[in-house]
Design a protein around this motif. Structure first.
Motif, PDB file in Angstrom:
ATOM      1  N   MET A   1       8.825  -0.546   0.834  1.00 33.10           N
ATOM      2  CA  MET A   1       9.413  -0.929   2.121  1.00 33.10           C
ATOM      3  C   MET A   1       8.406  -1.794   2.900  1.00 33.10           C
ATOM      4  SD  MET A   1      10.860   1.522   5.165  1.00 33.10           S
ATOM      5  CE  MET A   1      12.060   2.228   4.056  1.00 33.10           C
ATOM      6  N   MET A   2       8.887  -2.878   3.512  1.00 32.57           N
ATOM      7  CA  MET A   2       7.999  -3.804   4.223  1.00 32.57           C
ATOM      8  C   MET A   2       7.684  -3.259   5.610  1.00 32.57           C
ATOM      9  SD  MET A   2      10.053  -7.316   3.224  1.00 32.57           S
ATOM     10  CE  MET A   2       8.831  -8.436   3.909  1.00 32.57           C
ATOM     11  N   ASN A   3       6.411  -3.388   6.030  1.00 30.64           N
ATOM     12  CA  ASN A   3       6.088  -3.016   7.407  1.00 30.64           C
ATOM     13  C   ASN A   3       6.372  -4.198   8.332  1.00 30.64           C
ATOM     14  OD1 ASN A   3       3.855  -4.811   7.365  1.00 30.64           O
ATOM     15  ND2 ASN A   3       2.616  -3.225   6.364  1.00 30.64           N
ATOM     16  N   LEU A   4       6.192  -3.967   9.663  1.00 28.73           N
ATOM     17  CA  LEU A   4       6.582  -4.985  10.641  1.00 28.73           C
ATOM     18  C   LEU A   4       5.747  -6.259  10.494  1.00 28.73           C
ATOM     19  CD1 LEU A   4       8.512  -5.548  12.938  1.00 28.73           C
ATOM     20  CD2 LEU A   4       6.834  -4.591  14.535  1.00 28.73           C
ATOM     21  N   VAL A   5       4.465  -6.109  10.143  1.00 22.16           N
ATOM     22  CA  VAL A   5       3.612  -7.290   9.964  1.00 22.16           C
ATOM     23  C   VAL A   5       4.129  -8.136   8.800  1.00 22.16           C
ATOM     24  CG1 VAL A   5       1.293  -8.109   9.394  1.00 22.16           C
ATOM     25  CG2 VAL A   5       1.600  -6.156  10.948  1.00 22.16           C
ATOM     26  N   GLN A   6       4.484  -7.492   7.718  1.00 22.70           N
ATOM     27  CA  GLN A   6       5.017  -8.220   6.564  1.00 22.70           C
ATOM     28  C   GLN A   6       6.350  -8.883   6.894  1.00 22.70           C
ATOM     29  OE1 GLN A   6       4.877  -4.776   3.942  1.00 22.70           O
ATOM     30  NE2 GLN A   6       3.321  -5.763   2.672  1.00 22.70           N
ATOM     31  N   VAL A 100      20.669  -5.719  -0.034  1.00 25.04           N
ATOM     32  CA  VAL A 100      20.167  -5.700  -1.415  1.00 25.04           C
ATOM     33  C   VAL A 100      18.758  -6.282  -1.499  1.00 25.04           C
ATOM     34  CG1 VAL A 100      22.458  -5.793  -2.442  1.00 25.04           C
ATOM     35  CG2 VAL A 100      21.307  -7.923  -1.854  1.00 25.04           C
ATOM     36  N   THR A 101      18.077  -6.393  -0.354  1.00 21.02           N
ATOM     37  CA  THR A 101      16.702  -6.898  -0.348  1.00 21.02           C
ATOM     38  C   THR A 101      15.732  -5.749  -0.055  1.00 21.02           C
ATOM     39  OG1 THR A 101      16.656  -7.373   2.013  1.00 21.02           O
ATOM     40  CG2 THR A 101      17.583  -9.074   0.577  1.00 21.02           C
ATOM     41  N   PRO A 102      14.412  -5.955  -0.324  1.00 19.85           N
ATOM     42  CA  PRO A 102      13.425  -4.900  -0.014  1.00 19.85           C
ATOM     43  C   PRO A 102      13.270  -4.654   1.483  1.00 19.85           C
ATOM     44  CG  PRO A 102      12.546  -6.527  -1.559  1.00 19.85           C
ATOM     45  CD  PRO A 102      13.816  -7.083  -1.036  1.00 19.85           C
ATOM     46  N   LEU A 103      13.827  -5.561   2.300  1.00 18.33           N
ATOM     47  CA  LEU A 103      13.699  -5.421   3.756  1.00 18.33           C
ATOM     48  C   LEU A 103      14.682  -4.370   4.266  1.00 18.33           C
ATOM     49  CD1 LEU A 103      12.564  -6.478   6.474  1.00 18.33           C
ATOM     50  CD2 LEU A 103      14.383  -8.194   6.451  1.00 18.33           C
ATOM     51  N   SER A 104      14.155  -3.317   4.912  1.00 17.87           N
ATOM     52  CA  SER A 104      15.042  -2.274   5.437  1.00 17.87           C
ATOM     53  C   SER A 104      15.731  -2.769   6.706  1.00 17.87           C
ATOM     54  CB  SER A 104      14.243  -1.008   5.757  1.00 17.87           C
ATOM     55  OG  SER A 104      13.382  -1.226   6.845  1.00 17.87           O
ATOM     56  N   ILE A 105      16.878  -2.180   6.991  1.00 18.97           N
ATOM     57  CA  ILE A 105      17.625  -2.541   8.200  1.00 18.97           C
ATOM     58  C   ILE A 105      16.810  -2.223   9.446  1.00 18.97           C
ATOM     59  CG2 ILE A 105      19.661  -1.951   9.554  1.00 18.97           C
ATOM     60  CD1 ILE A 105      21.167  -1.564   6.922  1.00 18.97           C
TER      61      ILE A 105
END
Length: 246
Positions: A1-6, A100-105
């Motif tokens: 899961m991506m963090n906010l910085v990413q 369908v992306t690694p980016l969470s809602i």
């Protein structure tokens, strides 16, 4: 899961490229500076002309009313830019592709809500001194800018909720100025009678700005209450956006 910085690193350049390609969005980004310069160099002459025309001195109201308009228009314009970007993504169907992306809602919403607030605070710190009518210390101006910043994501989400596409969004922005009327009306009403206008999120930045300009201790009450109330409305709109658009 991506963090906010990413998320900022991934989506920030995409949004910047979309803004550069769109003439309207480029103008909206630069509009606060243009407005501040107009307030400093053009508006005083117009106010003098109107005063002479109607034989009523409106100059005492120029600084407080126009100062509030500048403070609220900066997040309003920042929210408009983000709102139009969301409508573009809505038109293209890219919002649904997020599933369908690694980016969470949650990360996407955090980015979409924090970006216009960050832009709003920075642009307020630039535009307010340029106007020449806002006399605040740097830390009070920073608090006023932070207190008004939630208007940006509120307007972005409201625009996305009310409009089906960018064309409808453009039409709605022409009527959005009505939300500036309640706080201006409150300026002329005694405090006990104006509290009902607090249901409008734009009421709180007005009170924050005016009590800061006057150096009143009520500033801290309006700042804290305004942040809580605007945060609550933002939470409601974010839940709605999440359930309907993502």
């Amino acid at each position: 899961m991506m963090n906010l910085v990413q998320v900022f690193q991934s989506l920030g350049p995409v949004d910047a490229r979309n803004v550069r390609r769109d003439a309207l969005l480029r103008w909206l980004v630069l509009a606060p500076v243009a407005l501040a310069l107009a307030v400093r160099w053009v508006m005083p002459g117009l106010i003098t002309a109107v005063t002479n025309l109607i034989q009523f001195d409106i100059q005492p109201y120029f600084a407080p009313i126009m100062g509030f308009c500048l403070i609220i228009l900066v997040p309003y314009l920042a929210g408009m830019v983000i709102g139009f970007l969301l409508l573009d993504q809505k038109d293209d169907g890219t919002l649904l592709a997020l599933r369908v992306t690694p980016l969470s809602i949650e990360s996407y919403l955090a980015y979409r809500l924090s970006l216009p607030m960050l832009v709003s605070v920075l642009m307020t710190l630039v535009a307010a001194p340029l106007s020449g009518i806002i006399q605040l210390s740097w830390w009070r101006l920073l608090l006023v800018a932070v207190g008004a910043a939630p208007v940006a994501p509120l307007f972005a989400l409201l625009l996305t909720a009310a409009a089906q596409n960018k064309v409808q969004g453009l039409a709605l922005t022409k009527t959005a100025g009505v939300f500036m009327l309640p706080p201006i009306l409150a300026y002329f009403i005694a405090a006990p009678w104006q509290i009902g206008l607090g249901v409008f999120p734009t009421y709180w930045p007005g009170q924050i700005f005016w009590t800061a300009q006057a150096g009143q201790s009520a500033f801290w009450f309006y700042w804290a209450a305004g942040m809580v109330y605007q945060g609550f409305v933002l939470w409601l709109l974010a839940r709605w956006f999440k359930s309907r658009s993502l």
